[in-house]
Design a protein around this motif. Structure first.
Motif, PDB file in Angstrom:
ATOM      1  N   VAL A  40       0.877   6.954  -6.631  1.00  0.00           N
ATOM      2  CA  VAL A  40      -0.152   7.991  -6.754  1.00  0.00           C
ATOM      3  C   VAL A  40       0.492   9.374  -6.810  1.00  0.00           C
ATOM      4  CG1 VAL A  40      -2.053   9.144  -5.560  1.00  0.00           C
ATOM      5  CG2 VAL A  40      -2.007   6.650  -5.702  1.00  0.00           C
ATOM      6  N   TYR A  51       0.840  -1.209   0.000  1.00  0.00           N
ATOM      7  CA  TYR A  51       0.000   0.000   0.000  1.00  0.00           C
ATOM      8  C   TYR A  51       0.874   1.258   0.000  1.00  0.00           C
ATOM      9  CZ  TYR A  51      -3.886   3.124   1.060  1.00  0.00           C
ATOM     10  OH  TYR A  51      -4.827   4.129   0.991  1.00  0.00           O
ATOM     11  N   LYS A 109       0.175  11.753 -10.111  1.00  0.00           N
ATOM     12  CA  LYS A 109      -0.460  13.082 -10.064  1.00  0.00           C
ATOM     13  C   LYS A 109       0.540  14.180 -10.417  1.00  0.00           C
ATOM     14  CE  LYS A 109      -4.108  11.800  -6.794  1.00  0.00           C
ATOM     15  NZ  LYS A 109      -5.215  11.965  -7.749  1.00  0.00           N
ATOM     16  N   ASP A 148      -6.084  10.741 -11.775  1.00  0.00           N
ATOM     17  CA  ASP A 148      -7.156  10.213 -10.911  1.00  0.00           C
ATOM     18  C   ASP A 148      -6.739   8.970 -10.133  1.00  0.00           C
ATOM     19  OD1 ASP A 148      -8.861  12.184 -11.920  1.00  0.00           O
ATOM     20  OD2 ASP A 148      -9.503  10.919 -13.588  1.00  0.00           O
ATOM     21  N   CYS A 149      -5.473   8.627 -10.133  1.00  0.00           N
ATOM     22  CA  CYS A 149      -5.032   7.385  -9.485  1.00  0.00           C
ATOM     23  C   CYS A 149      -5.286   7.399  -7.979  1.00  0.00           C
ATOM     24  CB  CYS A 149      -3.537   7.180  -9.730  1.00  0.00           C
ATOM     25  SG  CYS A 149      -3.123   6.637 -11.392  1.00  0.00           S
ATOM     26  N   THR A 150      -5.594   6.224  -7.451  1.00  0.00           N
ATOM     27  CA  THR A 150      -5.702   6.006  -6.005  1.00  0.00           C
ATOM     28  C   THR A 150      -4.905   4.749  -5.667  1.00  0.00           C
ATOM     29  OG1 THR A 150      -7.658   4.580  -6.170  1.00  0.00           O
ATOM     30  CG2 THR A 150      -8.041   6.964  -5.966  1.00  0.00           C
ATOM     31  N   PRO A 151      -4.439   4.593  -4.420  1.00  0.00           N
ATOM     32  CA  PRO A 151      -3.689   3.379  -4.064  1.00  0.00           C
ATOM     33  C   PRO A 151      -4.479   2.105  -4.334  1.00  0.00           C
ATOM     34  CG  PRO A 151      -3.431   5.034  -2.356  1.00  0.00           C
ATOM     35  CD  PRO A 151      -4.477   5.562  -3.308  1.00  0.00           C
ATOM     36  N   GLU A 152      -5.776   2.167  -4.076  1.00  0.00           N
ATOM     37  CA  GLU A 152      -6.619   0.972  -4.255  1.00  0.00           C
ATOM     38  C   GLU A 152      -6.849   0.650  -5.730  1.00  0.00           C
ATOM     39  OE1 GLU A 152      -7.366   3.057  -0.464  1.00  0.00           O
ATOM     40  OE2 GLU A 152      -7.461   3.706  -2.558  1.00  0.00           O
ATOM     41  N   GLY A 153      -6.612   1.604  -6.612  1.00  0.00           N
ATOM     42  CA  GLY A 153      -6.906   1.400  -8.025  1.00  0.00           C
ATOM     43  C   GLY A 153      -5.832   0.666  -8.799  1.00  0.00           C
ATOM     44  N   GLU A 184       0.993   4.258  -2.698  1.00  0.00           N
ATOM     45  CA  GLU A 184       0.853   5.680  -2.376  1.00  0.00           C
ATOM     46  C   GLU A 184       1.912   6.512  -3.098  1.00  0.00           C
ATOM     47  OE1 GLU A 184      -1.148   6.192   1.983  1.00  0.00           O
ATOM     48  OE2 GLU A 184       0.919   5.435   1.975  1.00  0.00           O
TER      49      GLU A 184
END
Length: 201
Positions: A13, A6, A17, A53-58, A10
């Motif tokens: 991400v 995780y 961005k 639009d990236c997220t760690p979960e994505g 991060e």
């Protein structure tokens, strides 16, 4: 996803961005990945998503061939290239691939990008190679070209894909993204140098 993985996500991400906000990648193009330590797996961006639009979960987890192991979505079509880089370069832990305009402009010449600034010379041992891959992605049949490139200059931090973009590598996602920015800056200066020469200034 473990806590370690995780935290790697991060960083991806943040790098994603930054690349989007700096304008070296727009829309849904480009892709990023990171090696998962101690395994032959990696975190990769899902196909069709935007770096902005990236997220760690994505992020998805795949093997080095790009086969999905965990996550929802389809891995980026460049997953094969990312995986081969991790196989060939044990020192690389993250890859950032962007379609930055000046780098693409230079790559259309099919020439290696010279290190026209002191900054670039301090950061890379030789000119950034340009690989003339005749497809929108690096395919299995193109891998020998990548292998030959690394044999010639084993510690390069980035290379260009002709008419396509930059592939930047680093110890982590932030380092790889910074390298992608440096390549774009170097390409911009190289093009400006050519214009100045042509104008006879």
């Amino acid at each position: 996803m473990t806590q370690e993985v995780y935290e790697i996500a991060e960083k991806l991400v943040i790098a994603s961005k930054r690349a989007y906000n700096r304008g070296i990648q727009t829309g849904s193009g480009g892709n990023v990945s990171a090696r998962i330590p101690g395994t032959e797996t990696m975190l990769v961006k899902a196909s069709g998503g935007s770096l902005g639009d990236c997220t760690p979960e994505g992020f998805l987890i795949t093997d080095f061939e790009g086969n999905l192991i965990e996550g929802d979505g389809k891995p980026t079509r460049e997953a094969l290239l990312h995986g081969y880089i991790y196989k060939l370069r044990p020192d690389v832990n993250a890859v950032v691939h962007v379609h930055s305009p000046y780098a693409i402009g230079w790559s259309s010449s099919k020439k290696d990008l010279p290190l026209v600034t002191w900054h670039a010379q301090l950061k890379n041992p030789a000119a950034y190679p340009t690989l003339d891959v005749h497809a929108a992605m690096v395919r299995t049949e193109d891998v020998p070209m990548v292998e030959e490139m690394f044999k010639k200059t084993s510690d390069i931090s980035a290379f260009l894909l002709a008419d396509h973009g930059v592939v930047a590598m680093g110890k982590d996602a932030l380092a790889a993204e910074h390298t992608a920015e440096l390549v774009e800056e170097t390409a911009q200066v190289a093009i400006l140098d050519k214009l100045v020469e042509k104008l006879g200034l």
